[in-house]
Write a protein that holds these residues in place. Structure first.
Motif, PDB file in Angstrom:
ATOM      1  N   ARG A 172       0.639  -1.249  -0.385  1.00 18.86           N
ATOM      2  CA  ARG A 172      -0.383  -0.009   0.074  1.00 18.86           C
ATOM      3  C   ARG A 172       0.920   1.216  -0.256  1.00 18.86           C
ATOM      4  O   ARG A 172       1.897   1.145   0.476  1.00 18.86           O
ATOM      5  CB  ARG A 172      -0.668   0.130   1.100  1.00 18.86           C
ATOM      6  N   SER A 173       0.329   1.830  -0.191  1.00 20.90           N
ATOM      7  CA  SER A 173       0.773   3.421  -0.623  1.00 20.90           C
ATOM      8  C   SER A 173       1.483   4.056   0.988  1.00 20.90           C
ATOM      9  O   SER A 173       1.847   4.844   0.835  1.00 20.90           O
ATOM     10  CB  SER A 173      -0.131   4.796  -1.865  1.00 20.90           C
ATOM     11  N   ASP A 174       0.692   3.366   1.999  1.00 23.61           N
ATOM     12  CA  ASP A 174       0.671   4.153   3.188  1.00 23.61           C
ATOM     13  C   ASP A 174       2.231   3.414   3.816  1.00 23.61           C
ATOM     14  O   ASP A 174       2.836   3.790   4.904  1.00 23.61           O
ATOM     15  CB  ASP A 174       0.085   3.877   3.795  1.00 23.61           C
ATOM     16  N   GLY A 175       2.549   2.201   2.640  1.00 24.90           N
ATOM     17  CA  GLY A 175       4.087   2.190   3.617  1.00 24.90           C
ATOM     18  C   GLY A 175       3.639   0.433   3.754  1.00 24.90           C
ATOM     19  O   GLY A 175       4.701  -0.397   3.872  1.00 24.90           O
ATOM     20  N   ASN A 176       2.796   0.212   4.033  1.00 23.35           N
ATOM     21  CA  ASN A 176       2.033  -0.938   4.359  1.00 23.35           C
ATOM     22  C   ASN A 176       2.448  -2.027   3.968  1.00 23.35           C
ATOM     23  O   ASN A 176       1.458  -2.200   2.390  1.00 23.35           O
ATOM     24  CB  ASN A 176       0.458  -1.258   5.396  1.00 23.35           C
ATOM     25  N   ILE A 177       2.545  -3.045   4.134  1.00 26.10           N
ATOM     26  CA  ILE A 177       2.824  -4.458   2.676  1.00 26.10           C
ATOM     27  C   ILE A 177       2.896  -5.695   4.156  1.00 26.10           C
ATOM     28  O   ILE A 177       3.302  -5.792   4.906  1.00 26.10           O
ATOM     29  CB  ILE A 177       4.255  -4.935   2.962  1.00 26.10           C
ATOM     30  N   SER A 178       1.811  -6.263   2.853  1.00 22.97           N
ATOM     31  CA  SER A 178       1.143  -7.633   4.611  1.00 22.97           C
ATOM     32  C   SER A 178       0.847  -8.567   3.368  1.00 22.97           C
ATOM     33  O   SER A 178       1.020  -8.390   1.772  1.00 22.97           O
ATOM     34  CB  SER A 178      -0.070  -7.632   4.805  1.00 22.97           C
ATOM     35  N   GLY A 179       0.858 -10.170   4.089  1.00 25.35           N
ATOM     36  CA  GLY A 179       0.687 -11.325   3.153  1.00 25.35           C
ATOM     37  C   GLY A 179      -0.379 -11.895   3.611  1.00 25.35           C
ATOM     38  O   GLY A 179      -0.241 -12.214   4.637  1.00 25.35           O
ATOM     39  N   ASP A 180      -0.549 -12.709   2.464  1.00 23.27           N
ATOM     40  CA  ASP A 180      -1.496 -14.433   3.050  1.00 23.27           C
ATOM     41  C   ASP A 180      -1.337 -15.482   2.374  1.00 23.27           C
ATOM     42  O   ASP A 180      -1.480 -15.203   1.277  1.00 23.27           O
ATOM     43  CB  ASP A 180      -3.128 -13.734   3.874  1.00 23.27           C
TER      44      ASP A 180
END
Lengths: 479, 444
Positions: A172-180
């Motif tokens: 995401r552009s707010d810097g969050n990166i997540s996976g599932d």
């Protein structure tokens, strides 16, 4: 779990030689326009299915789906592009296309950071590999034999096994990166019974975010075969369903499709932001009797509708929709939450990388009440007891919803009597729960079979409820 | 703009590569299909752009046969190694499926030869701005219609160009490009506390055949306004008219019931009805897969079998089932070239327009919307949610909602009184409105 992000990176970025700084580059390019927010959604999916029919394994199929979707948001405007090719050039091209939604320049300089999700509600397994091919085929043959063993009137059995393995990564552009990593298995048994030229059908199944062992535990899948035959035989004896408005007792579990249609869709954030839902502007108002508390809960371990993180990187949550009859909140994705000045409830879901996310349900159910199910039935002089349903549908603007009973019985003088043929029930969403006078103490969740469709996108969901009594609803029989 | 000729050659090469790989893997027969679709979807709401989506979908599927054992696989990944992996995955599946004497390709003799140009490809060279402008014009036409139109779900314009290529180990390979363009609009009306929503859309192969944005918006607005003030009626028995768009669902049920897969599974309410009367004598239902610019037209079916016009129902009598080669073999019959479904199925209209049909009905229910999926395909028992209009003396009296209509499909077909001239043409099934004998209407 940061391990989820690592698994997702290895599955999605590594094969394409993509590193986080490449994603930063795409994000910088996206934000080099008047864009409020952007995200990149990588997905790799594998789906395997096996079908038994006429006692033989007739079909098997294996599907590979992968790609990446790029979304840019400017105010209420969304630009979206996707590609089946995971690689830097195609990503940059998709980014250029998506950001065309806004024209003039802005800031950049995003650095992505993995934010570990607190919890995960299913294990990062590949369900396709949790049983050998021979084991899957053997299971289907056992389902066929079990169904036919129940009754000589069984003339046709179709049994299926499906496993899906989805790995997603959201930056995401707010810097969050997540996976599932999302496993999903499903089993279904459909039977035809025939008696003196009269034919009927029955169907039963289940599923979970687990491996195939789920179907072997406590002979669960054999139970589907028995249940499908039982339903079909009940329907052989069914008489015409009544027509008109009457009290209806809904059984526990899958009849919770009532909640999904009658109130669930109407409480999705997009419709309420736009003011097109019959529930728009009704937060804090009474929409149900005090017996009714309804939640949307992505955090149930291993359930079909559960999500550790949604498709926008928001952790799955348990959201109270209705508390003791009062409307408490809507289900949100990030876009609609932002536009309504609130937070995402972790309900941002999409069918795949090729679809835009929107607010969707996860597992929607009513909490148990105090009433004994037997007493609920005994309280009805003349009405309907409906225990199994097919699908439903809702017009969120008028609030009218339907759901179709596939197994139902007459209640006469407090007793369950004849089975009746399938009938559609129709009601008004904002009213129906104000007519719930009794709620059982027997909450059950459905067996894991639900698929919800909205604007052409399908996602797996769960429903559940205790036995409950609706004092008045229209039953669409012929009698 | 995509060069479709060049792209078609690429897809044909992919099909050939897949068939070659299947042969290398030892398959005795194989078939493969590839599709590619590129499109633009823009939506506007309340006069502003809401979404701009550039869509690009591709997929390929392969089925391999080792004698009579079948395996299938598909992928959206078009890299050469992915294509080969997909074929191998299908071959692996076939190791575990059972010998099925009915499985296999359609007969070589039935493959399409010279394929006629069905005039299905009319690309729309349109800038995003133009698409947006059309949406805005469309939505405005709906919103400006009446102050009771208070809200909108917007207008969406979709424009797609597709390619489909199919080939099999008989040596058949065929493909054709097509386009589809649509514009839809949905608005919300308010009267007192209650809201109603309705929509309209146009969908055509060629942009020049589409209804104008204003026309689409106007019809969406009119349909929404007509629903305002809807109420329940009392439970009763009354004749019912299914408005053309809804009558499509009745024909779709007919198609489901006479489809080979439902018949050989004995899960159809029209079992053993071939050459039996299922409709009144005036009914004729036919299929024209070769209709120029038809929404479902194709020169060959999903197995490469040449398509051709045919009659399904004549003089009310069922003349043909709807079969693929597999279901045909199961039923000891010949394929009807319907792998993949029906293509431009039409029921002949009578003399009356919808107003005439209302007069013929006198008093009853005009159904303009159906909800839910309440049809038991095995027994034909039918029960669905509905909305529409109450009609007396052939005139619409008031809008109706929160009711159900119920009956049995066999009796509904047998009790068809007339088909009007207001033909719905936007999908694979074409029909005017149907007047049926009394059904049970459940309400208050």
């Amino acid at each position: 779990m940061s391990t989820m992000i690592d698994i997702a990176r290895n599955a999605l970025l590594l094969p394409a030689n993509l590193q986080d700084h490449h994603l930063d580059q795409v994000m910088d390019q996206l934000l080099g326009a008047k864009i409020d927010a952007a995200d990149i959604y990588f997905q790799s999916g594998r789906l395997e299915s096996w079908v038994l029919e006429d006692g033989i394994i007739k079909e098997g199929s294996y599907n590979i789906e992968q790609g990446v979707g790029v979304r840019a948001i400017s105010g209420e405007k969304t630009g979206f592009a996707y590609t089946d090719e995971i690689g830097l050039p195609s990503l940059l091209e998709a980014g250029r296309t998506a950001r065309a939604i806004a024209r003039s320049g802005g800031q950049g300089g995003i650095r992505l950071q993995g934010v570990p999700a607190d919890r995960h509600y299913y294990d990062p397994i590949n369900p396709l590999e949790t049983m050998t091919e021979t084991g899957k085929i053997d299971l289907l043959h056992r389902l066929d034999a079990e169904a036919r063993r129940q009754d000589p009137r069984v003339t046709q059995v179709v049994a299926s096994l499906v496993a899906a393995h989805d790995v997603v990564l959201v930056a995401r552009s707010d810097g969050n990166i997540s996976g599932d990593v999302r496993p999903l298995v499903r089993c279904n048994v459909h039977v035809i019974v025939e008696q003196q030229g009269k034919r009927e059908q029955g169907s039963s199944g289940g599923g979970a975010r687990q491996g195939f062992q789920f179907f072997l535990d406590s002979e669960r899948a054999l139970g589907y075969a028995r249940e499908a035959v039982r339903q079909a035989l009940v329907n052989l004896d069914a008489v015409a369903a009544p027509a008109g408005t009457m009290p209806v007792v809904l059984g526990p579990g899958w009849p919770g499709v009532l909640l999904h249609e009658a109130i669930g869709h109407g409480l999705e954030g997009d419709f309420n932001r736009k003011g097109t839902s019959a529930f728009s502007g009704r937060i804090g108002q009474r929409v149900a009797t005090e017996h009714c508390t309804v939640v949307d809960d992505a955090t149930l371990p291993g359930r079909r509708g559960s999500l550790s993180v949604d498709d926008e990187g928001t952790p799955g949550k348990n959201t109270v929709l209705i508390e003791k009859g009062i409307l408490k909140g809507y289900m949100h994705d990030r876009l609609n939450a932002h536009l309504m000045g609130t937070e995402s409830t972790g309900n941002g879901r999409r069918e795949s990388y090729a679809h835009l996310p929107m607010p969707r349900m996860t597992n929607t159910y009513m909490l148990p009440g105090k009433d004994d199910p037997g007493e609920i039935i005994a309280s009805v002089a003349k009405g309907l007891y409906a225990v199994n349903f097919g699908g439903g549908q809702v017009d969120i603007t008028s609030g009218k919803f339907v759901f179709s009973a596939s197994e139902a019985y007459l209640i006469e003088n407090g007793k369950i009597t004849s089975p009746v043929k399938g009938a559609t029930l129709i009601g008004n969403g904002p009213d129906v729960l104000t007519r719930v006078s009794m709620v059982g103490n027997d909450l059950e969740l459905d067996a894991g079979v639900g698929t919800c469709g909205k604007e052409g996108q399908s996602v797996p969901v769960g429903v559940g409820q205790p036995t409950l009594k609706v004092d008045e609803i229209t039953v669409g029989g012929t009698n | 703009m995509i060069d479709m000729k060049n792209r078609q050659a690429q897809l044909q090469q992919m099909v050939e590569d897949m068939l070659n790989e299947a042969a290398i893997q030892g398959a005795s027969a194989a078939e493969a299909a590839v599709n590619f679709d590129i499109g633009l979807s823009t939506s506007v709401r309340l006069g502003e752009v809401e979404t701009i989506e550039h869509t690009r979908d591709q997929g390929m599927g392969v089925s391999v046969y080792f004698g009579h054992r079948k395996g299938s696989a598909s992928t959206s990944d078009f890299r050469p190694e992915a294509i080969l992996d997909t074929v191998r995955a299908a071959c692996n599946i076939a190791k575990f499926t059972t010998e099925d004497p009915y499985s296999g390709l359609a007969d070589a003799a039935r493959m399409a030869g010279e394929q006629p140009d069905l005039d299905l490809y009319h690309p729309w060279e349109m800038e995003v701005e133009e698409a947006i402008a059309r949406g805005i014009e469309c939505e405005a036409a709906a919103r400006d219609l009446d102050p009771r139109i208070t809200n909108s779900e917007g207008a969406t314009l979709n424009s797609h160009a597709s390619l489909q290529v199919y080939g099999n180990s008989h040596g058949f390979i065929g493909g054709f490009p097509s386009t589809q363009h649509s514009l839809s609009c949905a608005v919300v009306g308010q009267q007192g506390e209650s809201m109603q929503r309705d929509y309209w859309y146009t969908s055509e192969r060629s942009p020049e055949d589409m209804e104008s944005p204003r026309e689409v918006g106007r019809r969406a607005g009119e349909r929404t306004l007509a629903r305002l003030g809807a109420r329940q009626i009392e439970t009763c028995e009354a004749p019912v008219i299914f408005q053309a768009e809804m009558a499509v669902s009745l024909l779709r049920s007919l198609v489901g019931a006479i489809s080979g897969s439902a018949l050989y599974r004995r899960s159809s309410f029209l079992l053993d009805q071939l050459n039996q009367r299922i409709f009144p004598e005036f009914v004729r239902i036919h299929e024209n897969p070769l209709l120029p610019r038809g929404p479902a037209s194709a020169p060959f079916d999903n197995e490469g079998v040449a398509t051709a016009p045919k009659e399904l129902v004549r003089d009310g009598i069922l003349r043909s089932y709807i079969l693929s080669s597999y279901s045909a073999r199961k039923l000891n019959m010949e394929t009807t070239g319907n792998a993949g479904g029906v293509r431009n199925l039409t029921i002949d209209s009578g003399e009356l327009d919808l107003a005439g049909l209302l007069r013929q009905m006198g008093t009853g229910l005009l159904v303009s919307e159906l909800m839910g999926s309440g049809l038991n395909m095995v027994t034909g028992d039918y029960s669905r949610g509905a909305a529409g209009f109450w009609v007396e003396n052939g005139e619409i009296q008031f809008p109706v909602e929160e009711i159900t209509i119920a009956g049995n499909m066999l009796q509904m077909f047998a009790g068809l009184q007339a088909v009007a001239t207001d033909v719905e043409r936007r999908g694979s099934i074409r029909t005017g409105s149907w007047l049926l004998e009394p059904m049970t209407i459940a309400g208050s």
